[in-house]
Write a protein that holds these residues in place. Structure first.
Motif, PDB file in Angstrom:
ATOM      1  N   THR A 102      -3.555   3.681   0.088  1.00  0.00           N
ATOM      2  CA  THR A 102      -2.690   2.192   0.842  1.00  0.00           C
ATOM      3  C   THR A 102      -3.451   1.118   0.469  1.00  0.00           C
ATOM      4  O   THR A 102      -3.037   0.172  -0.465  1.00  0.00           O
ATOM      5  N   LEU A 103      -5.208   0.828   0.850  1.00  0.00           N
ATOM      6  CA  LEU A 103      -5.630  -0.248   0.157  1.00  0.00           C
ATOM      7  C   LEU A 103      -6.366  -0.355  -1.644  1.00  0.00           C
ATOM      8  O   LEU A 103      -6.168  -0.857  -1.983  1.00  0.00           O
ATOM      9  N   ASN A 104      -6.227   1.386  -1.545  1.00  0.00           N
ATOM     10  CA  ASN A 104      -5.806   1.069  -3.686  1.00  0.00           C
ATOM     11  C   ASN A 104      -4.430   0.522  -4.148  1.00  0.00           C
ATOM     12  O   ASN A 104      -4.696   0.055  -5.320  1.00  0.00           O
ATOM     13  N   ASN A 105      -3.495   0.812  -3.435  1.00  0.00           N
ATOM     14  CA  ASN A 105      -2.561   0.530  -4.539  1.00  0.00           C
ATOM     15  C   ASN A 105      -2.679  -1.099  -4.246  1.00  0.00           C
ATOM     16  O   ASN A 105      -2.072  -1.586  -5.617  1.00  0.00           O
ATOM     17  N   ILE A 106      -2.712  -1.869  -2.933  1.00  0.00           N
ATOM     18  CA  ILE A 106      -3.411  -3.059  -3.111  1.00  0.00           C
ATOM     19  C   ILE A 106      -3.526  -3.571  -3.699  1.00  0.00           C
ATOM     20  O   ILE A 106      -3.388  -4.425  -4.541  1.00  0.00           O
ATOM     21  N   ILE A 107      -5.210  -3.103  -3.641  1.00  0.00           N
ATOM     22  CA  ILE A 107      -6.018  -3.852  -4.787  1.00  0.00           C
ATOM     23  C   ILE A 107      -5.988  -3.553  -6.324  1.00  0.00           C
ATOM     24  O   ILE A 107      -5.403  -4.285  -6.828  1.00  0.00           O
ATOM     25  N   SER A 159       2.301  -4.775  -2.389  1.00  0.00           N
ATOM     26  CA  SER A 159       1.936  -5.477  -2.429  1.00  0.00           C
ATOM     27  C   SER A 159       1.589  -5.005  -1.366  1.00  0.00           C
ATOM     28  O   SER A 159       1.731  -4.321  -0.714  1.00  0.00           O
ATOM     29  N   SER A 160       0.540  -6.711  -0.763  1.00  0.00           N
ATOM     30  CA  SER A 160       0.093  -6.078   0.763  1.00  0.00           C
ATOM     31  C   SER A 160       0.462  -7.071   1.971  1.00  0.00           C
ATOM     32  O   SER A 160       1.770  -7.624   1.727  1.00  0.00           O
ATOM     33  N   ARG A 161       1.266  -6.200   3.494  1.00  0.00           N
ATOM     34  CA  ARG A 161       2.045  -6.337   3.986  1.00  0.00           C
ATOM     35  C   ARG A 161       1.440  -7.130   5.064  1.00  0.00           C
ATOM     36  O   ARG A 161       0.267  -6.753   5.034  1.00  0.00           O
ATOM     37  N   VAL A 162       1.722  -8.398   5.699  1.00  0.00           N
ATOM     38  CA  VAL A 162       1.458  -8.601   6.742  1.00  0.00           C
ATOM     39  C   VAL A 162       1.116  -8.341   7.512  1.00  0.00           C
ATOM     40  O   VAL A 162      -0.128  -8.153   8.370  1.00  0.00           O
ATOM     41  N   ASP A 163       1.183  -6.840   8.027  1.00  0.00           N
ATOM     42  CA  ASP A 163       0.817  -5.757   9.160  1.00  0.00           C
ATOM     43  C   ASP A 163      -0.513  -5.211   8.732  1.00  0.00           C
ATOM     44  O   ASP A 163      -1.518  -5.006   9.199  1.00  0.00           O
TER      45      ASP A 163
END
Length: 78
Positions: free
Chosen positions: A37-42, A47-51
């Motif tokens: 999940t973090l790799n996909n955002i980076i 995109s990074s969701r608020v939660d």
């Protein structure tokens, strides 16, 4: 100063990781997320969701406000 806003979360996350000597896998574990999940955002494939941002900040023991308290977020545009 001109910042690429889409990449600011990743830049800030890496700064916290360097300051606290953490790996991406460790941040993911502390945040209750998967490393993918973090790799996909980076890597900007999602995109990074608020939660997700909230969970990362919680895992880093910092508030969302403190996490984003840096230019350009704390600069007032004219």
């Amino acid at each position: 100063m001109d910042y690429n806003r889409g990449n600011l979360f990743a830049k800030r996350l890496y700064k916290y990781m360097r300051m606290r000597d953490l790996t991406l896998n460790r941040v993911a574990k502390l945040s209750g997320l998967t490393a993918s999940t973090l790799n996909n955002i980076i890597n900007r494939s999602s995109s990074s969701r608020v939660d997700t941002i909230y969970r990362v900040c919680n895992g880093l023991h910092t508030s969302v406000r403190d996490f984003f308290d840096f230019p350009p977020y704390n600069e007032v545009e004219e």
